[in-house]
Design an enzyme around this catalytic site. Structure first.
Site, PDB file in Angstrom:
ATOM      1  N   GLY A  46       0.702  -1.154  -0.062  1.00  0.00           N
ATOM      2  CA  GLY A  46       0.092   0.043  -0.269  1.00  0.00           C
ATOM      3  C   GLY A  46       0.743   1.210   0.117  1.00  0.00           C
ATOM      4  O   GLY A  46       2.179   0.933   0.330  1.00  0.00           O
ATOM      5  N   GLN A  51       3.366   9.868   1.260  1.00  0.00           N
ATOM      6  CA  GLN A  51       4.294   9.280   1.691  1.00  0.00           C
ATOM      7  C   GLN A  51       5.432   9.577   0.517  1.00  0.00           C
ATOM      8  O   GLN A  51       6.752   9.348   0.670  1.00  0.00           O
ATOM      9  CB  GLN A  51       4.564   7.835   1.570  1.00  0.00           C
ATOM     10  N   CYS A  93       5.778  -0.378   7.549  1.00  0.00           N
ATOM     11  CA  CYS A  93       5.591   0.836   6.701  1.00  0.00           C
ATOM     12  C   CYS A  93       6.729   1.412   5.931  1.00  0.00           C
ATOM     13  O   CYS A  93       7.892   1.352   6.495  1.00  0.00           O
ATOM     14  CB  CYS A  93       5.003   2.041   7.654  1.00  0.00           C
ATOM     15  N   LEU A  94       6.466   1.689   4.750  1.00  0.00           N
ATOM     16  CA  LEU A  94       7.594   2.319   3.941  1.00  0.00           C
ATOM     17  C   LEU A  94       8.367   3.504   4.284  1.00  0.00           C
ATOM     18  O   LEU A  94       9.523   3.753   4.156  1.00  0.00           O
ATOM     19  CB  LEU A  94       7.132   2.132   2.436  1.00  0.00           C
ATOM     20  N   HIS A 135      -4.579   1.437   7.718  1.00  0.00           N
ATOM     21  CA  HIS A 135      -3.171   2.114   7.630  1.00  0.00           C
ATOM     22  C   HIS A 135      -2.981   3.155   6.719  1.00  0.00           C
ATOM     23  O   HIS A 135      -2.238   4.294   7.164  1.00  0.00           O
ATOM     24  CB  HIS A 135      -2.162   0.959   7.345  1.00  0.00           C
ATOM     25  N   GLU A 136      -3.516   2.856   5.693  1.00  0.00           N
ATOM     26  CA  GLU A 136      -3.442   4.110   4.586  1.00  0.00           C
ATOM     27  C   GLU A 136      -4.067   5.105   5.152  1.00  0.00           C
ATOM     28  O   GLU A 136      -3.467   6.351   4.794  1.00  0.00           O
ATOM     29  CB  GLU A 136      -3.485   3.273   3.298  1.00  0.00           C
ATOM     30  N   HIS A 139      -2.290   7.512   7.181  1.00  0.00           N
ATOM     31  CA  HIS A 139      -1.287   8.423   6.637  1.00  0.00           C
ATOM     32  C   HIS A 139      -1.961   9.773   6.228  1.00  0.00           C
ATOM     33  O   HIS A 139      -1.298  10.764   6.331  1.00  0.00           O
ATOM     34  CB  HIS A 139      -0.733   7.814   5.527  1.00  0.00           C
TER      35      HIS A 139
END
Ligand code: GNR
Ligand code: NI
Length: 173
Positions: A46, A51, A93-94, A135-136, A139
């Site tokens: 995702g 990000q 998480c990236l 999660h997204e 963000h």
């Protein structure tokens, strides 16, 4: 399409609240294409626009493991129902590279959103997809999964990432 640089903690930009998209036009579709390419290259399941440094309410997700890709695009997503039951996943998480921790979230959710073509859609998600969507969506509010950990664990992770960043800066300079 282009691969964009992913911002990492601690970066104050990741704490911004993202803005609604007024119209899903070619510019937004180009952004979604870039986000997808960046996510596949990472690799991740995702990615939120914040990000890659854009405070726009745009998310891409692809949970497919096989060759065949199944991208999902979400513009202006809104959770309309969350189940009372929680489930636990080990999240990563990236924007928090190399760190993983168990996080509790509602195990099912229903979201309204606009798709790649700006069409209104509704999706019922459970399991990993429900976790990933939440999660997204965090963000979009400037929230990272480490915010749910104890202060001790969170501080430990943030310090570690700060040190890594500083070490990298010294090499680059
Ligand atoms: O690649 C990712 N894996 C993942 C695993 C468990 C729960 C959430 C995620 S999302 C993450 C990619 C990412 O950082 N998205 O914002
Ligand atoms: Ni993330």
């Amino acid at each position: 399409m282009a691969i964009r640089k992913i911002l990492t903690e601690p970066d104050p930009f990741l704490r911004q609240i993202s803005h609604d998209i007024e119209k899903v036009d070619d510019e937004i579709r180009k952004l979604m294409d870039d986000m997808l390419e960046t996510m596949y290259a990472a690799p991740g399941i995702g990615l939120a626009a914040i990000q890659i440094g854009l405070a726009k309410r745009v998310i891409v997700i692809d949970l497919s493991k096989e060759e065949e890709k199944k991208p999902l695009y979400f513009v202006n997503p809104k959770v309309i129902i969350k189940s009372k039951n929680n489930c636990t996943y080990e999240e990563g998480c990236l924007s928090v590279p190399g760190q993983f921790a168990e996080v509790d979230r509602p195990d099912e959710c229903e979201v309204n959103y606009l798709d790649y073509y700006g069409q209104k859609k509704k999706l019922k998600a459970k399991g990993l997809l429900a976790t990933c969507i939440q999660h997204e969506m965090d963000h979009l509010e400037g929230i990272l999964f480490i915010d749910y950990l104890s202060k001790l664990k969170k501080n430990y992770i943030v310090k570690k990432l700060s040190k890594q960043k500083k070490a990298l800066e010294r090499i680059v300079v």
